[in-house]
Write a protein that holds these residues in place. Structure first.
Motif, short mmCIF file in Angstrom:
data_model
loop_
_atom_site.label_atom_id
_atom_site.label_comp_id
_atom_site.label_asym_id
_atom_site.label_seq_id
_atom_site.Cartn_x
_atom_site.Cartn_y
_atom_site.Cartn_z
N ASP A 170 -6.54 -18.85 36.36
CA ASP A 170 -6.23 -17.48 35.97
C ASP A 170 -5.65 -17.49 34.57
N HIS A 171 -6.19 -16.62 33.73
CA HIS A 171 -5.70 -16.55 32.35
C HIS A 171 -5.65 -15.10 31.89
N ASP A 172 -4.89 -14.86 30.86
CA ASP A 172 -4.74 -13.52 30.29
C ASP A 172 -5.99 -13.21 29.47
N HIS A 173 -6.81 -12.31 29.96
CA HIS A 173 -8.07 -11.98 29.29
C HIS A 173 -7.88 -11.31 27.95
N SER A 174 -6.72 -10.71 27.72
CA SER A 174 -6.47 -10.04 26.44
C SER A 174 -6.12 -11.03 25.33
N ASN A 213 -13.57 -14.55 22.23
CA ASN A 213 -14.16 -15.84 22.61
C ASN A 213 -14.65 -15.80 24.05
N ALA A 214 -15.66 -16.56 24.33
CA ALA A 214 -16.12 -16.69 25.71
C ALA A 214 -15.25 -17.71 26.45
N ARG A 215 -14.37 -18.37 25.69
CA ARG A 215 -13.50 -19.40 26.25
C ARG A 215 -12.04 -19.03 26.05
N SER A 216 -11.20 -19.59 26.88
CA SER A 216 -9.76 -19.41 26.75
C SER A 216 -9.22 -20.41 25.74
N CYS A 217 -8.16 -20.04 25.06
CA CYS A 217 -7.53 -20.96 24.11
C CYS A 217 -6.72 -22.04 24.85
N GLY A 218 -6.45 -21.80 26.12
CA GLY A 218 -5.66 -22.74 26.91
C GLY A 218 -4.20 -22.35 27.00
N ALA A 219 -3.70 -21.63 26.00
CA ALA A 219 -2.30 -21.22 26.00
C ALA A 219 -2.06 -20.01 26.89
N CYS A 220 -3.12 -19.32 27.26
CA CYS A 220 -2.98 -18.09 28.05
C CYS A 220 -3.22 -18.32 29.54
#
Length: 94
Positions: A39-43, A48-55
Motif C-alpha cells: 500500500d502506498h500513497d498514490h498522490s 510515474n507508473a512506479r512508486s518512489c518507495g518513500a510513500c
C-alpha cells in the motif's frame, strides 16, 4: 516489487514490523507467503507508473487494499460509510 521501488528484504522488514499481519490493526489477517499488497500513497508519485518507495504505507491483505482502493483513498468517503453503518447498527439494536 520493482513497481514499488523496494526489495524482497524491504518487504520482509515491513511485514516483520507489522507482526506478520495486515497493516490494518483491526483486520488481523496473517501473511501467507507474499500474499499482501504493498500500500502506498498514490498522490506521492502521480506522474510515474512506479512508486518512489518513500510513500509506502504498509502491507495490506487483499480485502483491505481493495476497500481502500474502491474509495480512492478518500478519508471523507470512508468516514461517510462508517457513519452509514453506525446509523443502521443503532437502528437494529433499538
Amino acid at each position: 516489487m520493482k513497481k514499488y521501488n523496494i526489495t524482497a528484504a524491504d518487504y520482509d522488514a515491513i511485514l516483520e514490523s507489522q507482526g506478520g499481519k495486515c497493516a490494518n490493526q483491526f483486520c488481523g489477517t496473517r501473511d501467507v507467503g507474499d500474499s499482501f499488497s504493498v500500500d502506498h500513497d498514490h498522490s506521492c508519485c502521480p506522474e510515474n507508473a512506479r512508486s518512489c518507495g518513500a510513500c509506502i504505507r504498509g502491507l495490506l491483505c487483499s480485502r483491505c487494499n481493495l476497500g481502500i482502493g474502491l474509495f480512492d483513498d478518500s478519508i471523507e468517503s470512508l468516514k461517510g460509510i462508517i457513519s452509514y453503518l453506525e446509523k443502521w447498527s443503532v437502528r437494529q439494536t433499538s
